[in-house]
Write a protein that holds these residues in place. Structure first.
Motif, PDB file in Angstrom:
ATOM      1  N   TRP A  83       0.768  -1.072   0.124  1.00 28.91           N
ATOM      2  CA  TRP A  83      -0.078   0.018   0.037  1.00 28.91           C
ATOM      3  C   TRP A  83       0.866   0.998   0.056  1.00 28.91           C
ATOM      4  CZ3 TRP A  83      -5.029   0.518  -0.714  1.00 28.91           C
ATOM      5  CH2 TRP A  83      -5.785  -0.502  -0.752  1.00 28.91           C
ATOM      6  N   LYS A 123      -1.672   0.258  -5.268  1.00 22.69           N
ATOM      7  CA  LYS A 123      -2.747   0.517  -4.145  1.00 22.69           C
ATOM      8  C   LYS A 123      -2.435   1.738  -3.550  1.00 22.69           C
ATOM      9  CE  LYS A 123      -2.466  -3.448  -2.300  1.00 22.69           C
ATOM     10  NZ  LYS A 123      -2.766  -4.850  -1.522  1.00 22.69           N
ATOM     11  N   ASN A 177      -7.931  -4.557   9.477  1.00 22.82           N
ATOM     12  CA  ASN A 177      -9.006  -4.748   8.549  1.00 22.82           C
ATOM     13  C   ASN A 177     -10.241  -3.873   9.544  1.00 22.82           C
ATOM     14  OD1 ASN A 177     -10.943  -5.518   6.739  1.00 22.82           O
ATOM     15  ND2 ASN A 177     -11.487  -7.406   7.743  1.00 22.82           N
ATOM     16  N   SER A 212      -9.030  -3.757   4.964  1.00 28.44           N
ATOM     17  CA  SER A 212      -7.851  -4.478   4.278  1.00 28.44           C
ATOM     18  C   SER A 212      -7.893  -4.430   2.745  1.00 28.44           C
ATOM     19  CB  SER A 212      -7.733  -6.289   4.665  1.00 28.44           C
ATOM     20  OG  SER A 212      -9.128  -6.749   4.301  1.00 28.44           O
ATOM     21  N   ASN A 213      -9.321  -3.838   2.349  1.00 30.20           N
ATOM     22  CA  ASN A 213      -9.197  -3.701   0.771  1.00 30.20           C
ATOM     23  C   ASN A 213      -9.046  -2.111   0.372  1.00 30.20           C
ATOM     24  OD1 ASN A 213      -9.764  -6.470  -0.060  1.00 30.20           O
ATOM     25  ND2 ASN A 213     -11.659  -6.342   0.765  1.00 30.20           N
ATOM     26  N   HIS A 252     -13.170   2.807   1.183  1.00 31.87           N
ATOM     27  CA  HIS A 252     -14.649   2.912   0.610  1.00 31.87           C
ATOM     28  C   HIS A 252     -15.113   4.288   0.929  1.00 31.87           C
ATOM     29  CE1 HIS A 252     -13.738  -1.177   0.121  1.00 31.87           C
ATOM     30  NE2 HIS A 252     -13.225  -1.135   1.245  1.00 31.87           N
TER      31      HIS A 252
END
Length: 435
Positions: free
Chosen positions: A143, A165, A327, A359-360, A363
């Protein structure tokens, strides 16, 4: 838990002790095993001073974190879990030029806003894309957390021209939360502010204390003389009538747009009296800081660092890394692709909004359609940012000229050309794309 490798590009920055302090405080949730501080040859001395302080801080905390100092960027990035960028191409001397050049033409010169921010972006874009290519090759799952200014514009560049990312970060929103909490004499954990806009052009649309809307109360306090500014921005009072009509909390950088004449006068007075622009002042602060850092008995983050304007940076950066790694699904204010969060902005541009972090990644939380009193300014500055990204990548003079003319703080084509020609001439050696 697996030990993490963190690479910090611009590791010789005076901000680095903030980061180290943040990692020490969050050792229970972030198992950092290796922290690589990387800089360039010109920054070797600062890297060694701040790196040795980092080692003393970690030792005092009794932590098993390996601090590596290197001029080899690829070595630092290889197999990193997170890469933090906090670089300043050209150093503070270049920042001083960014501030001085526009003032010659009675135009606001500032590190991230307007013509000064444009110059900084042009120097930074080729370097940040080189870093991204290293990440793509050497640590494709890492990241990238970008703190490099102008943070929104640089994050826009990364997301458009790199396969990395990335999340952009700024300490202004967290500063606004902490300062509002102090204003109200409450713990900041009880506060939530709904942020929306762009980097250094973000508004607090609603302020909630324990879930209750107290926006009007905070606005009334600001109208009565309370302050939410930062150490790097002159504390001019907002116009009470406009603030009440706006019914939102402006960020400190809005002074450059809402009080342009007063800010220019303030800067020109500071130059005339020998106080200098913010860059001139920071050079003195930084010299003092590194003298403090060099003291071998120092093994904590010194309180004098708060003068540097980077307060809460470690809170913002390290807690963001922790939210991704663990997360957490926490809400953070970040620079991220819009994806419909602000309905009257394109989906594929970078905005600064609250987002759920897991963890993605980030958003963004939908805020709907922004009202015309702020959406027009946002659209103008976003047009400038998009043109600046293109100019920074291609080195096309005409695109650069269009970018400057698009910015609300640049008054005319004639002035834009004068400023652009000065920027290119004064930054020769840092702008390979324009050669």
């Amino acid at each position: 838990m697996k030990g993490l490798k963190i690479a910090v590009i611009g590791g010789g920055s005076s901000y680095t002790p903030e980061l180290i302090d943040g990692f020490i405080k969050r050792v229970e949730e972030l198992p950092v095993k290796e922290l690589c501080l990387v800089d360039i040859e010109e920054g070797r001395s600062k890297l060694e001073i701040v790196g040795n302080l980092a080692k003393r801080m970690v030792k005092k905390a009794g932590l098993d974190i390996q601090i590596k100092l290197t001029l080899n960027r690829k070595e630092a990035i290889k197999d990193a879990d997170f890469v933090l960028t906090q670089l300043r191409v050209g150093g503070l001397a270049a920042r001083a030029r960014d501030e001085h050049i526009p003032l010659k033409y009675n135009v606001l010169g500032q590190e991230t806003t307007g013509a000064g921010g444009f110059a900084k972006a042009m120097r930074t874009i080729p370097v940040i894309l080189d870093i991204c290519r290293d990440i793509e090759t050497l640590s494709p799952n890492a990241w990238l957390i970008n703190f490099t200014n102008p943070a929104g514009l640089i994050t826009e560049t990364i997301l458009k021209y790199a396969n990395v990312k990335a999340i952009g970060l700024c300490n202004v929103p967290i500063h606004m939360v902490k300062n509002t909490a102090e204003l109200l004499e409450v713990d900041s954990s009880r506060l939530q502010i709904e942020f929306a806009g762009l980097n250094h052009l973000v508004w607090g649309r609603k302020v909630y204390l324990d879930g209750k809307d107290i926006t009007d109360k905070v606005i009334n306090m600001l109208c009565d003389g309370a302050s939410l500014t930062m150490k790097n921005i002159t504390d001019l009072n907002w116009d009470k009538d406009y603030l009440r009509a706006l019914s939102m909390i402006p960020c400190p950088y809005h002074r450059y747009f809402y009080m342009t004449d007063e800010m220019i006068d303030d800067m020109k007075t500071a130059l005339a009296t020998g106080e200098g622009t913010r860059a001139d002042q920071v050079q003195k602060v930084e010299k003092e800081l590194f003298e403090i850092y060099a003291d071998e008995s120092l093994d904590i983050k010194p309180p004098q660092l708060e003068k540097r304007g980077g307060a809460y940076y470690s809170d913002a950066a390290v807690s963001l890394i922790s939210a991704i790694y663990n997360n957490k699904k926490e809400i953070h204010t970040v620079n991220v692709r819009n994806n419909g969060a602000i309905l009257n902005q394109p989906e594929d541009v970078v905005v600064e909004v609250n987002a759920v972090i897991d963890s993605n990644g980030a958003h963004p939380i939908a805020v709907g359609k922004l009202p015309p009193e702020i959406s027009g300014l946002i659209s103008s500055v976003k047009a400038y940012e998009l043109l600046s990204v293109e100019a920074g990548v291609t080195g096309d003079y005409n695109t650069a000229l269009k970018a400057l003319i698009a910015h609300p703080l640049v008054p005319s084509v004639k002035t834009a050309k004068l400023i652009l020609d000065d920027i290119i001439r004064e930054n020769r050696g840092y702008l390979p794309q324009f050669e």
